[in-house]
Design a protein around this motif. Sequence first.
Motif, PDB file in Angstrom:
ATOM      1  N   VAL A   1      -6.092   6.348   8.850  1.00 41.41           N
ATOM      2  CA  VAL A   1      -5.184   5.940   7.771  1.00 41.41           C
ATOM      3  C   VAL A   1      -4.068   5.051   8.301  1.00 41.41           C
TER       4      VAL A   1
ATOM      5  N   ASP B   1      -7.832   3.093  -1.271  1.00 42.88           N
ATOM      6  CA  ASP B   1      -7.942   3.978  -0.117  1.00 42.88           C
ATOM      7  C   ASP B   1      -8.107   3.067   1.087  1.00 42.88           C
TER       8      ASP B   1
ATOM      9  N   ARG C   1      -3.821   5.517  -3.425  1.00 44.67           N
ATOM     10  CA  ARG C   1      -5.142   6.152  -3.440  1.00 44.67           C
ATOM     11  C   ARG C   1      -5.444   6.722  -4.819  1.00 44.67           C
ATOM     12  N   ARG C   2      -4.417   7.269  -5.466  1.00 46.62           N
ATOM     13  CA  ARG C   2      -4.551   7.767  -6.845  1.00 46.62           C
ATOM     14  C   ARG C   2      -3.698   6.893  -7.766  1.00 46.62           C
TER      15      ARG C   2
ATOM     16  N   GLY D   1      -6.399   1.703   8.915  1.00 48.94           N
ATOM     17  CA  GLY D   1      -6.183   1.257   7.543  1.00 48.94           C
ATOM     18  C   GLY D   1      -5.267   0.055   7.479  1.00 48.94           C
TER      19      GLY D   1
ATOM     20  N   THR E   1      -8.832   3.465   3.996  1.00 54.67           N
ATOM     21  CA  THR E   1      -9.927   3.763   4.921  1.00 54.67           C
ATOM     22  C   THR E   1     -11.273   3.272   4.397  1.00 54.67           C
ATOM     23  N   ASP E   2     -11.270   2.684   3.205  1.00 57.60           N
ATOM     24  CA  ASP E   2     -12.485   2.146   2.588  1.00 57.60           C
ATOM     25  C   ASP E   2     -12.455   0.631   2.733  1.00 57.60           C
TER      26      ASP E   2
ATOM     27  N   THR F   1       0.844  -1.202   0.000  1.00 59.28           N
ATOM     28  CA  THR F   1       0.000   0.000   0.000  1.00 59.28           C
ATOM     29  C   THR F   1       0.875   1.247   0.000  1.00 59.28           C
TER      30      THR F   1
ATOM     31  N   GLN G   1     -13.270  -1.525  -0.335  1.00 55.52           N
ATOM     32  CA  GLN G   1     -12.210  -1.484  -1.345  1.00 55.52           C
ATOM     33  C   GLN G   1     -11.017  -2.327  -0.898  1.00 55.52           C
TER      34      GLN G   1
END
Length: 276
Positions: free
Chosen positions: A100, A50, A33-34, A104, A52-53, A7, A56
């Motif tokens: 995060v 992301d 994330r991007r 995360g 925090t999702d 990540t 996902q």
Amino acid sequence: MKNWLITGCSAGFGRAIVEAALAAGDRVVATARRPETLEGLGATRTAALDVTDDRQVDRVVADAVRDLGRLDVVVNNAGHGSVGAVEEFTLAELRAIMDVMFFGAVAVTKAALPHLREQGSGTIVQISSMGGQVTMPGFGAYCAAKFALEGMSEALAAEVEPFGVRVLIVEPGAFRTEFGGARMHRSRTIDAYAVSTSATRAATDSMDGTQPGDPAKAAAAIVRAVNSPDAPLHLALGDDAVDAIAAAQARRAADLHAWEQISRGTAGDWSRTARP
């Protein structure tokens, strides 16, 4: 050949670890994330993530297992720096930092663990910091997230050892990873705290790109530890990390020894104190 899921690969340690794993002949699912920031990296697979999702996270981990057949190494690297005194932070800011850098990492870890347990092998790499062992004024929120990550990871290491799964907690010092740059979160300021945090704020404003640590060398050390049968639970990286962690541990040991008699003297006579 090992299969990695990493990540936070847009820059810094994440990007360097991707490059080191690929150079070792391994396969890598690089996430950010991007995802457009991963172009040209050369990863086996890339994915938007992301941390925090939760949905996902579950989907990306499942897709990685499906596409690669298995996962051998999961690296929780997503995060960013943060500076500000404890009173200066809003609770919303603190929760966002923890979301995060702690929750995360926990979400990704939990999503990967069923696969690692079932196959009876694997390594979870938690990118912490010397700030997971050492604190200083102005880094309370950042260190809180790293201390939490290390506490969870130490327990996790004992829990998953019977399944052949390992945990590696990486504790870098100052490396050239954009820490202190534009991605650094900065709280509001309260004038009174200039006496204790202004030096920390000034250091973070000027350190980006001048740190002594080389991310490529750190990544190579992490790959080496992942491939070593006697890797430590805690891996400090950098002279500053080794020195600061050793000093912090010595201070704790000195305090424990100095107050040992009082600490041990708190036992009572249960037969009398336990009566209703």
